[in-house]
Design a protein around this motif. Sequence first.
Motif, mmCIF file in Angstrom:
data_model
loop_
_atom_site.group_PDB
_atom_site.id
_atom_site.type_symbol
_atom_site.label_atom_id
_atom_site.label_comp_id
_atom_site.label_asym_id
_atom_site.label_seq_id
_atom_site.Cartn_x
_atom_site.Cartn_y
_atom_site.Cartn_z
ATOM 1 N N ALA A 161 57.351 38.899 42.569
ATOM 2 C CA ALA A 161 56.536 39.022 40.959
ATOM 3 C C ALA A 161 57.104 37.866 40.050
ATOM 4 C CB ALA A 161 57.196 40.405 40.578
ATOM 5 N N LYS A 162 57.839 36.995 40.781
ATOM 6 C CA LYS A 162 58.494 35.998 39.710
ATOM 7 C C LYS A 162 57.352 35.131 39.340
ATOM 8 C CE LYS A 162 63.134 35.498 42.111
ATOM 9 N NZ LYS A 162 63.776 34.669 42.990
ATOM 10 N N PRO A 163 57.376 34.771 37.994
ATOM 11 C CA PRO A 163 56.310 34.221 37.422
ATOM 12 C C PRO A 163 56.091 32.645 37.737
ATOM 13 C CG PRO A 163 58.191 34.473 35.756
ATOM 14 C CD PRO A 163 58.292 35.076 36.959
ATOM 15 N N ASP A 164 57.467 32.253 38.375
ATOM 16 C CA ASP A 164 57.082 30.782 38.658
ATOM 17 C C ASP A 164 56.868 30.487 40.288
ATOM 18 O OD1 ASP A 164 59.470 31.730 39.529
ATOM 19 O OD2 ASP A 164 60.440 29.779 39.354
ATOM 20 N N LEU A 165 56.272 31.607 40.843
ATOM 21 C CA LEU A 165 56.096 31.669 42.287
ATOM 22 C C LEU A 165 54.593 31.875 42.529
ATOM 23 C CD1 LEU A 165 57.896 31.514 44.933
ATOM 24 C CD2 LEU A 165 57.523 33.867 44.860
ATOM 25 N N LYS A 166 54.012 30.792 43.196
ATOM 26 C CA LYS A 166 52.544 30.922 43.696
ATOM 27 C C LYS A 166 52.526 31.483 44.801
ATOM 28 C CE LYS A 166 51.892 26.372 43.549
ATOM 29 N NZ LYS A 166 51.110 24.872 43.798
ATOM 30 N N VAL A 167 51.691 32.770 44.707
ATOM 31 C CA VAL A 167 51.760 33.933 45.739
ATOM 32 C C VAL A 167 50.217 33.997 46.056
ATOM 33 C CG1 VAL A 167 52.015 36.123 46.292
ATOM 34 C CG2 VAL A 167 53.522 35.016 44.900
ATOM 35 N N VAL A 168 49.886 34.120 47.339
ATOM 36 C CA VAL A 168 48.542 34.344 47.751
ATOM 37 C C VAL A 168 48.375 35.644 48.595
ATOM 38 C CG1 VAL A 168 47.256 32.145 47.788
ATOM 39 C CG2 VAL A 168 48.795 32.726 49.745
ATOM 40 N N VAL A 169 47.620 36.523 48.398
ATOM 41 C CA VAL A 169 47.449 37.736 49.416
ATOM 42 C C VAL A 169 46.197 37.809 49.873
ATOM 43 C CG1 VAL A 169 49.347 38.717 47.865
ATOM 44 C CG2 VAL A 169 46.795 39.066 47.119
ATOM 45 N N CYS A 170 45.847 38.851 50.516
ATOM 46 C CA CYS A 170 44.569 39.039 50.834
ATOM 47 C C CYS A 170 43.838 39.971 49.884
ATOM 48 C CB CYS A 170 44.455 40.076 52.122
ATOM 49 S SG CYS A 170 45.125 39.265 53.809
ATOM 50 N N ALA A 171 42.582 40.018 49.929
ATOM 51 C CA ALA A 171 41.708 40.601 49.097
ATOM 52 C C ALA A 171 41.909 42.208 49.301
ATOM 53 C CB ALA A 171 40.180 40.289 49.306
ATOM 54 N N PRO A 172 41.752 42.997 48.373
ATOM 55 C CA PRO A 172 42.309 44.680 48.659
ATOM 56 C C PRO A 172 41.394 45.305 49.509
ATOM 57 C CG PRO A 172 41.994 43.975 46.226
ATOM 58 C CD PRO A 172 41.392 42.693 46.786
ATOM 59 N N GLN A 173 40.235 44.791 49.963
ATOM 60 C CA GLN A 173 39.262 45.519 50.865
ATOM 61 C C GLN A 173 39.451 45.161 52.181
ATOM 62 O OE1 GLN A 173 38.332 43.228 48.831
ATOM 63 N NE2 GLN A 173 36.684 41.819 49.756
ATOM 64 N N VAL A 174 40.585 44.004 52.468
ATOM 65 C CA VAL A 174 40.830 43.747 53.756
ATOM 66 C C VAL A 174 42.136 44.600 54.076
ATOM 67 C CG1 VAL A 174 41.608 41.746 55.180
ATOM 68 C CG2 VAL A 174 39.952 41.402 53.171
ATOM 69 N N PRO A 175 42.429 44.918 55.502
ATOM 70 C CA PRO A 175 43.704 45.536 55.747
ATOM 71 C C PRO A 175 44.745 44.864 55.182
ATOM 72 C CG PRO A 175 42.113 45.753 57.561
ATOM 73 C CD PRO A 175 41.315 44.853 56.558
ATOM 74 N N ILE B 19 52.479 42.211 41.257
ATOM 75 C CA ILE B 19 52.349 40.765 41.697
ATOM 76 C C ILE B 19 51.024 40.317 40.975
ATOM 77 C CG2 ILE B 19 51.665 39.277 43.815
ATOM 78 C CD1 ILE B 19 52.963 41.330 45.613
ATOM 79 N N THR B 20 51.049 38.892 40.762
ATOM 80 C CA THR B 20 49.884 38.202 40.265
ATOM 81 C C THR B 20 49.525 36.898 40.851
ATOM 82 O OG1 THR B 20 50.574 38.715 37.941
ATOM 83 C CG2 THR B 20 49.076 37.132 38.079
ATOM 84 N N PRO B 21 48.747 37.374 42.205
ATOM 85 C CA PRO B 21 48.455 36.337 42.886
ATOM 86 C C PRO B 21 47.703 35.034 42.450
ATOM 87 C CG PRO B 21 47.163 38.038 43.229
ATOM 88 C CD PRO B 21 48.113 38.586 42.304
ATOM 89 N N VAL B 22 47.903 33.904 42.886
ATOM 90 C CA VAL B 22 46.839 32.719 42.391
ATOM 91 C C VAL B 22 45.423 32.885 43.049
ATOM 92 C CG1 VAL B 22 48.780 31.155 41.649
ATOM 93 C CG2 VAL B 22 47.914 31.320 44.068
ATOM 94 N N SER B 23 45.753 33.541 44.260
ATOM 95 C CA SER B 23 44.276 33.806 44.841
ATOM 96 C C SER B 23 44.262 34.959 45.932
ATOM 97 C CB SER B 23 43.634 32.719 45.898
ATOM 98 O OG SER B 23 44.483 32.321 46.839
ATOM 99 N N GLU B 24 43.237 35.481 46.036
ATOM 100 C CA GLU B 24 43.077 36.580 47.068
ATOM 101 C C GLU B 24 42.147 36.037 48.223
ATOM 102 O OE1 GLU B 24 41.498 40.039 44.700
ATOM 103 O OE2 GLU B 24 43.554 40.632 44.086
ATOM 104 N N GLU B 25 42.636 36.128 49.442
ATOM 105 C CA GLU B 25 42.041 35.462 50.435
ATOM 106 C C GLU B 25 41.105 36.695 51.221
ATOM 107 O OE1 GLU B 25 41.865 32.107 50.939
ATOM 108 O OE2 GLU B 25 42.701 32.255 48.846
#
Length: 261
Positions: free
Chosen positions: A139-153, A169-175
Amino acid sequence: MRRLVAAAVAGLAVLTVSACGGGSNTGAGAPSAAPPAKTLTVFAAASLTETFTAIEKQFERDNPGVDVKLNYAGSSDLAQQIVNGAPADVFAAASDATMKTVTDAGLTAAPPAVFATNVLQIATAPGNPKAVAGFADLAKPDLKVVVCAPQVPCGAAEQKLVGSTGVAITPVSEEPDVKSVLSKVSSGNADAGLVYVTDVTAARGTVQGVSFPEAASAATSYPIAVTKDAAQRELAQRWVDAVTGDVGRKALEAAGFGVPA
């Protein structure tokens, strides 16, 4: 004129005998006809890439003339493809929920069998330069985080953790799948990503894994099933048997998956 006609008839006779002789030559030394090749189409969650590729090699050795075609992607995408009519003999998903999309449509030949389990892990650059210590750090604002899209397991598991922990978490992208998340981290386009522990193992040092205790509450099960419209029903069942048997168990355990007792 008569000589020309006779020559033509004689030539035709030679060709006919040669053709017949070539087609019926079953004597000693004649090459045996190769059995017709059979293609087995397996749709599998992206997190199974390395494991199923290893099983594929052994399966093709055990079943000469069989060509296994593996289609890897996010489980939700694969489930929808099958519902839309895509030809698949076997479906292996990374969650019960995505398999349910297929079973609810009546598109499995028998109830799915769970063959593995997995848990999330944080992937960082080697050496963990951002000092990520646990899930809350994402959740750190200076950390660029990527996660899977919500519909993916893997995305559904992340959302479950967010709900239970309150970590925003505020991800920079959902893969679309875990391999895409892993690629973002290994290429330096993200500081951290949520993938499965097996994906970090398969990355062989290109990323570093950070385990966190909350992951256990969002573990996922992997079900597998022969599809109702499988073109190779018998081979499909053999593949399921291989995955759930000793061959599959060894490959899954080596990759870091949990295996049902």
